[in-house]
Design a protein around this motif. Sequence first.
Motif, PDB file in Angstrom:
ATOM      1  N   GLN A   1      28.107 -13.462 -69.431  1.00 20.44           N
ATOM      2  CA  GLN A   1      28.839 -12.316 -68.913  1.00 20.44           C
ATOM      3  C   GLN A   1      28.121 -11.671 -67.725  1.00 20.44           C
ATOM      4  OE1 GLN A   1      29.651  -9.727 -72.124  1.00 20.44           O
ATOM      5  NE2 GLN A   1      30.816  -8.283 -70.910  1.00 20.44           N
ATOM      6  N   LYS A   2      26.825 -11.391 -67.959  1.00 22.77           N
ATOM      7  CA  LYS A   2      26.045 -10.797 -66.880  1.00 22.77           C
ATOM      8  C   LYS A   2      25.277 -11.922 -66.197  1.00 22.77           C
ATOM      9  CE  LYS A   2      22.619  -7.834 -66.783  1.00 22.77           C
ATOM     10  NZ  LYS A   2      21.561  -7.177 -67.534  1.00 22.77           N
ATOM     11  N   PRO A   3      25.300 -11.974 -64.855  1.00 22.37           N
ATOM     12  CA  PRO A   3      24.517 -13.024 -64.199  1.00 22.37           C
ATOM     13  C   PRO A   3      23.053 -12.919 -64.651  1.00 22.37           C
ATOM     14  CG  PRO A   3      25.788 -11.773 -62.592  1.00 22.37           C
ATOM     15  CD  PRO A   3      25.970 -11.095 -63.906  1.00 22.37           C
ATOM     16  N   ASN A   4      22.509 -14.028 -65.131  1.00 21.75           N
ATOM     17  CA  ASN A   4      21.129 -13.949 -65.641  1.00 21.75           C
ATOM     18  C   ASN A   4      20.245 -15.043 -65.059  1.00 21.75           C
ATOM     19  OD1 ASN A   4      22.401 -16.025 -66.920  1.00 21.75           O
ATOM     20  ND2 ASN A   4      21.857 -15.424 -69.007  1.00 21.75           N
ATOM     21  N   PRO A   5      20.081 -15.036 -63.719  1.00 21.32           N
ATOM     22  CA  PRO A   5      19.166 -16.040 -63.153  1.00 21.32           C
ATOM     23  C   PRO A   5      17.746 -15.794 -63.643  1.00 21.32           C
ATOM     24  CG  PRO A   5      19.710 -14.378 -61.515  1.00 21.32           C
ATOM     25  CD  PRO A   5      20.583 -14.106 -62.700  1.00 21.32           C
TER      26      PRO A   5
ATOM     27  N   VAL B   1      19.692 -30.573 -57.122  1.00 17.12           N
ATOM     28  CA  VAL B   1      19.774 -29.134 -56.854  1.00 17.12           C
ATOM     29  C   VAL B   1      20.799 -28.863 -55.753  1.00 17.12           C
ATOM     30  CG1 VAL B   1      18.495 -27.153 -55.949  1.00 17.12           C
ATOM     31  CG2 VAL B   1      17.430 -28.653 -57.641  1.00 17.12           C
ATOM     32  N   ILE B   2      20.703 -29.648 -54.680  1.00 13.98           N
ATOM     33  CA  ILE B   2      21.608 -29.408 -53.552  1.00 13.98           C
ATOM     34  C   ILE B   2      23.061 -29.681 -53.943  1.00 13.98           C
ATOM     35  CG2 ILE B   2      22.236 -30.243 -51.249  1.00 13.98           C
ATOM     36  CD1 ILE B   2      19.183 -30.579 -50.764  1.00 13.98           C
ATOM     37  N   THR B   3      23.293 -30.814 -54.631  1.00 14.13           N
ATOM     38  CA  THR B   3      24.660 -31.125 -55.058  1.00 14.13           C
ATOM     39  C   THR B   3      25.213 -30.029 -55.958  1.00 14.13           C
ATOM     40  OG1 THR B   3      23.738 -33.334 -55.237  1.00 14.13           O
ATOM     41  CG2 THR B   3      26.059 -33.076 -55.808  1.00 14.13           C
ATOM     42  N   SER B   4      24.377 -29.567 -56.876  1.00  8.04           N
ATOM     43  CA  SER B   4      24.850 -28.542 -57.812  1.00  8.04           C
ATOM     44  C   SER B   4      25.194 -27.259 -57.077  1.00  8.04           C
ATOM     45  CB  SER B   4      23.780 -28.239 -58.864  1.00  8.04           C
ATOM     46  OG  SER B   4      23.364 -29.412 -59.491  1.00  8.04           O
ATOM     47  N   LEU B   5      24.327 -26.882 -56.117  1.00 14.53           N
ATOM     48  CA  LEU B   5      24.608 -25.672 -55.342  1.00 14.53           C
ATOM     49  C   LEU B   5      25.877 -25.843 -54.521  1.00 14.53           C
ATOM     50  CD1 LEU B   5      21.016 -24.673 -54.187  1.00 14.53           C
ATOM     51  CD2 LEU B   5      22.520 -23.336 -55.649  1.00 14.53           C
ATOM     52  N   GLN B   6      26.078 -27.073 -54.006  1.00 16.62           N
ATOM     53  CA  GLN B   6      27.309 -27.329 -53.241  1.00 16.62           C
ATOM     54  C   GLN B   6      28.532 -27.207 -54.136  1.00 16.62           C
ATOM     55  OE1 GLN B   6      26.154 -31.082 -51.662  1.00 16.62           O
ATOM     56  NE2 GLN B   6      25.738 -30.287 -49.606  1.00 16.62           N
ATOM     57  N   LYS B   7      28.455 -27.815 -55.320  1.00 24.05           N
ATOM     58  CA  LYS B   7      29.594 -27.750 -56.241  1.00 24.05           C
ATOM     59  C   LYS B   7      29.901 -26.310 -56.633  1.00 24.05           C
ATOM     60  CE  LYS B   7      29.210 -32.235 -58.547  1.00 24.05           C
ATOM     61  NZ  LYS B   7      28.668 -32.823 -59.789  1.00 24.05           N
ATOM     62  N   ALA B   8      28.845 -25.495 -56.698  1.00 25.33           N
ATOM     63  CA  ALA B   8      29.061 -24.092 -57.072  1.00 25.33           C
ATOM     64  C   ALA B   8      29.429 -23.242 -55.861  1.00 25.33           C
ATOM     65  CB  ALA B   8      27.810 -23.535 -57.744  1.00 25.33           C
TER      66      ALA B   8
ATOM     67  N   ARG C   1      27.273 -17.459 -59.310  1.00 24.51           N
ATOM     68  CA  ARG C   1      27.493 -18.840 -58.855  1.00 24.51           C
ATOM     69  C   ARG C   1      26.214 -19.661 -59.000  1.00 24.51           C
ATOM     70  NH1 ARG C   1      29.604 -18.406 -53.172  1.00 24.51           N
ATOM     71  NH2 ARG C   1      29.198 -16.178 -53.389  1.00 24.51           N
ATOM     72  N   LEU C   2      25.061 -18.975 -58.840  1.00 23.07           N
ATOM     73  CA  LEU C   2      23.785 -19.655 -59.076  1.00 23.07           C
ATOM     74  C   LEU C   2      23.702 -20.092 -60.539  1.00 23.07           C
ATOM     75  CD1 LEU C   2      20.962 -20.504 -58.106  1.00 23.07           C
ATOM     76  CD2 LEU C   2      20.155 -18.221 -58.679  1.00 23.07           C
ATOM     77  N   CYS C   3      24.176 -19.228 -61.436  1.00 24.61           N
ATOM     78  CA  CYS C   3      24.146 -19.566 -62.861  1.00 24.61           C
ATOM     79  C   CYS C   3      25.081 -20.741 -63.141  1.00 24.61           C
ATOM     80  CB  CYS C   3      24.532 -18.363 -63.718  1.00 24.61           C
ATOM     81  SG  CYS C   3      23.291 -17.061 -63.658  1.00 24.61           S
ATOM     82  N   ILE C   4      26.199 -20.780 -62.421  1.00 23.46           N
ATOM     83  CA  ILE C   4      27.114 -21.913 -62.591  1.00 23.46           C
ATOM     84  C   ILE C   4      26.460 -23.190 -62.074  1.00 23.46           C
ATOM     85  CG2 ILE C   4      29.345 -22.877 -61.843  1.00 23.46           C
ATOM     86  CD1 ILE C   4      30.446 -19.998 -61.887  1.00 23.46           C
ATOM     87  N   ALA C   5      25.795 -23.085 -60.907  1.00 21.11           N
ATOM     88  CA  ALA C   5      25.088 -24.251 -60.354  1.00 21.11           C
ATOM     89  C   ALA C   5      24.017 -24.726 -61.327  1.00 21.11           C
ATOM     90  CB  ALA C   5      24.442 -23.883 -59.019  1.00 21.11           C
TER      91      ALA C   5
END
Lengths: 450, 274
Positions: B114-118, B147-154, B178-182
Amino acid sequence: MSDMSQSAALDRRERVRNGLSRRHRGEAIFRGIGIAAIAIALALVGTLFWQVLSKGLPAFTQATLHLDVTFDEDVITAGPAPLRSDYASAAQYEAAFLDWRRALAGINWAALIEQAVRAEMPELDAEASDIRRLVDNNAGLTLRQMYQDDPALLNQTLNVALLGSADTDNWLKGTIDRSLPDARQQLSAVTRAIADRFAADGVISMDFAWHIFTNTDSRTAPASAGLAGAFVGSLYMMLVVVVLAVPIGVASAIYLEEFAPKNRFTDLIEVNINNLAAVPSIVFGLLGAAVFINYFRLPISAPIVGGLVLTLMTLPTIIIATRSSLRQVSPSLRQAALGLGASRTQMVFHHVLPLTLPGILTATIIGVAQALGETAPLLLIGMNAFVANIPGTPLDQSSALPVQIYLWQGNENRNFFEARTSAAILVLLGLMITLNAIAIFLRTRLERNK
Amino acid sequence: MSATETQASPVHQTVRTPDPNAHPARLKADAVSVFYGEKQALFDVSIDLPEKSVSAFIGPSGCGKSTFLRCINRMNDTIEGARVAGKITLDDHNLYDQSLDVVELRARIGMVFQKPNPFPKSIFENVAYGPKIHGLARSKADLEEIVITSLQKAGLFEEVKDRLHQPGTGLSGGQQQRLCIARAIAVGPEVILMDEPCSALDPIATAIIEELIDELRSNYTIIIVTHSMQQAARVSQKTAFFHLGKLIEEGPTEEIFTNPREKRTQDYITGRIG
């Protein structure tokens, strides 16, 4: 209807206003009490520091004689130092060298000092004992050591700094009442006259007393008594505390907080740890004497035992502080790690522990500072014994800084040791302030890095 | 898609047409009940969740939708006194089977909170953490690529490519989410659970995340818990309505919103209960 509601509103406002002055008064009173409390606390701390500083600082300078000492061959009758080349084997040389040293020990080094004093004051009419009381009992040893290190000094004249005796120091600093009759003075009238004359001529000056940091305690030569033995003893104890209390404390805190199931047994452990923190320190001393010395047969008066006892005392502090800083790490961070598939251990070591490092560090340093100042348990494991050595290992007999303060405080030469005690207190306080400063520095540093 | 494009897209969209190709369900729940101590929080929930599409759980606060979501990757295990009854299967393997390793399960079923938790680490480290602990990268270059692919997908790469080694906590709320999604994608999960992922975000950041969810569904099974019925309508193909710990009604999103069978569903979506 609207009139009524309007008058009701006015009435309400009136009531609020009436209450306001009372509320403001209450706030002002509370603020006044707070400021008064802080003022009292500051005054007390100020008095303490003033007391200790005003008494202790003079002890860091001490009456020191600068005399032209001649290493007279008529007095030094031990002959020249044996040379290695004169002997066939190393063992023979060793034996000859030991003989020579023994001969040096038998020499009346005080006579050299006497000669030097008389040379400085040719008109002097004094007994040898009058002159001897002027300097510290270890002054002869200083000369012997110089000669032993460099036998070429024979028949040479050298300006040597020799420590004045505690009584000379008292007389010159005025820590003894100068108007007391001769019978109640520590020094004879002749010795006092020499001291005054030397002080006026600059032969005796107040030099910085480095030996407070380099010498061990001494009873025969109180002027040269120092803190080195106690300091190293304390250092060894702190080493034992850090090496044992930190890993054990942090590991138990992590286990209890992160892994242990919450049941009656762990509740019991928790209550006991909290109780342990409240146990009077002298009880730990008794425990140490009974367990470490009587049962495990560890040496008496040794820093290792002191360290173990202080470890027991410090553990609850570290455990409680570590647990509370573990609890402060937000659950969302833990969920983030677990949600990614980190195991519990990975979660703790990769994410939780790094964030609690400043807390653990602060707890450790505060616990160590507490342990550093602890005296009572050390008395019960024999660390109040008089030890005139610097301990080489934690298993050697030793004193500790707070115990040294206690011992000096009880010394019968009050005039001299009152200042000495305060000086030792200053050293201990300095050490603690340094530790706390390091704790604060590291914490702010680590927290900034977060 | 770049950030500016997504930001320009309207926040409110019309109800999406249901996915014409019905996807088979690999994730199935069968009579799942959850107890917190004596209290039962979830009653006999049975539902099939189709792969490569978005399923939304809606319902008023305390209705059990989050509790059910947390059953799917067994996050309820971490709650003291929580007990789960019934069966959840992924490819016919029971997730609550004794032999199943929960660490492995969470590598297959990721979660966004729920809360972004990087993590309080660099952006790179945040994304790299999952692959690292699971040993997914064979080399440093490999890890970098993940890392790059994941950040791109997110949809975050363009915004952060110049500051990969700055702390992830320094990003805005929407970027953090979005970082948490990546971070979740980097592990290569099959299912991504999202627990009200936009409730702490502003409408623009919400719109970006919703676009992202819509893109991600071509590769992942996404299950989203949301308070916002508009959001459920916008992003999901399937909707399930929970009330008081029970699954009241489930079906294609369009049907639930236009033609609910149950009166309680109707009351909720028209704002009469909530």
